[in-house]
Enzyme design. Sequence first.
Site, PDB file in Angstrom:
ATOM      1  CD  GLU A 101      56.569  45.127  47.667  1.00  0.00           C
ATOM      2  OE1 GLU A 101      56.966  44.355  46.799  1.00  0.00           O
ATOM      3  OE2 GLU A 101      55.799  44.791  48.577  1.00  0.00           O
ATOM      4  CG  HIS A 155      48.168  43.353  43.615  1.00  0.00           C
ATOM      5  ND1 HIS A 155      48.609  44.220  42.637  1.00  0.00           N
ATOM      6  CD2 HIS A 155      49.236  43.109  44.408  1.00  0.00           C
ATOM      7  CE1 HIS A 155      49.892  44.474  42.839  1.00  0.00           C
ATOM      8  NE2 HIS A 155      50.297  43.816  43.916  1.00  0.00           N
ATOM      9  NE  ARG A 187      49.801  45.243  47.777  1.00  0.00           N
ATOM     10  CZ  ARG A 187      50.287  44.021  47.952  1.00  0.00           C
ATOM     11  NH1 ARG A 187      49.547  43.095  48.544  1.00  0.00           N
ATOM     12  NH2 ARG A 187      51.499  43.723  47.551  1.00  0.00           N
ATOM     13  CG  HIS A 223      47.008  40.040  46.002  1.00  0.00           C
ATOM     14  ND1 HIS A 223      47.703  39.213  45.145  1.00  0.00           N
ATOM     15  CD2 HIS A 223      47.931  40.521  46.886  1.00  0.00           C
ATOM     16  CE1 HIS A 223      48.980  39.193  45.487  1.00  0.00           C
ATOM     17  NE2 HIS A 223      49.147  39.964  46.550  1.00  0.00           N
ATOM     18  NE  ARG A 255      48.856  40.729  52.187  1.00  0.00           N
ATOM     19  CZ  ARG A 255      49.790  40.759  51.240  1.00  0.00           C
ATOM     20  NH1 ARG A 255      51.061  40.881  51.569  1.00  0.00           N
ATOM     21  NH2 ARG A 255      49.445  40.673  49.967  1.00  0.00           N
TER      22      ARG A 255
END
Length: 537
Positions: free
Chosen positions: A126, A242, A288, A349, A384
Amino acid sequence: MIPRYLVDVELDKLPVLDKDVIVIGAGIAGLFTAIRASRQHSVLMITKKSLLDSNTRYAQGGIAAVISDEDSPAYHRQDTLIAGAGLCSDEAVDVLVHEGPKGVQSLIKMGTQFDLENGEFALTKEGAHSQRRILHANGDATGYEIVRALSENAVANEKIEVWDDHFVIDLVTQDGECCGAIVQKPNGERLFVRGKATILCSGGAGQLYRYTTNPEVATGDGVAMAYRAGAYIRDAEFVQFHPTALCYPGAPRFLISEAVRGEGAVLRNIKGERFMERYHEQLELAPRDVVARAIVSEMEATKSTFVYLDVTHEPAEMVKHRFPTIYEYCLKYGLDLTSDWIPVAPAMHYMMGGVKTDLNGETNIKRLFACGEVSSTGVHGANRLASNSLSEAIVFGRRIVKRIEHSPPLEMEPKFYNEVERNSASMQAVVERRLKLQKIMVRYVGLKRNETGLRKGLEELKRQLPIFQSILTDREEFEFANMLTCALLMTESAITREESRGAHYREDFPARDDLVWRKHTVLHRTKGMTEERIEDV
């Protein structure tokens, strides 16, 4: 001023229930910690809805842990620190990357079935990960599989008592220690639940924003009640949006997992142009915050409300097999993931900040612990790393249980009468207040911020403060009070941090400033805003 308690009670007149350990909330943090604690303690789990209602249930991508021989804790550590943009605690990250694999093995022993390929764990990659280290289950239903396994364990465990549809109003403290909580039953009756350890596992605060991937229960209750009790709230300004939530008429903002991009999906603007090369060398797998802001920039430039996620160039059978949940969900709205470009836009998110804890999950209030998204352990920093949240919950849940084993029995019997001058005057409908708050947060405390907007937002939020002088009786009213508390904390912290770092982007301070701002913002109910240098962590 936010009061110490939301309700007026004479504690010694409430019914009392004694338990060794009180777990507030469910999800992976609450379930895993409760199961581990039940080996030596009686445990009460309190959920305001049910064991299956949590952010964990909707987690698609997976859980990050070093499993492959090609990977190492050093690589995982480096990726986490880079994503955290200089605000991670080195010690906390070391704990995560070294203890994460053991935690995954515990999940497997509890019945979680991760996907396999040729007898080995099927690992994916990811955003901002340098290696394939994401374990997943049923393709894109990892969170649901974990919750399934853990909830079955919890329900079958005689030492765990589960209260669904109960609302924890406030934490009870005396002399710097947490003694338990005031709980409201479904019928409106209240009682005092007393325990030698109280663990907040109440999740995040996605409902502060109109567009979120979080379920309706994510209203920031744990952060708000901990703040009222005197706990430190750290890094509240860091809110992760997100990048890719479904944006389609009539459909909720359903999460389209980052793992879709990990398996080859690309982003295109409404002109069909792939654009991430203009923003970051890692393209669609950039951190992100970078991807989310890039999408917003493209939306603004093309005067659109969405961009497209395109995975049509990948084999259709692979897409269906790897992402069955996403495929079926999109199909309900006439969108075929294998042949259609999927309209997406950012949505709130995850909260990186939360209740400050030490490496054993304990707050500055003795006997009060926090685990999962509600906590600020130092792992996530300013942004994160994808799939680190599930790992964090099991790693620190295990540490909390070990810490509790050394806690002496609770001997104090707190007695107090809390009284604030409250009125029962009719208020504007809570649903209207809630929608107004969500609009304020989207408009002024969203992906792009500036001082003018933040101060305007704070001014509008403060107009809702009279709710704390009102008599509150039902869950929706308590939730709104908690949402307002969290919104104020986020906005005040965002005003204070005059730089851009990780998920916090200030248009008026677009550069990262390590010389001045490589430090945490910390809020306390009576001490106000303070700062914490990184070297002091």
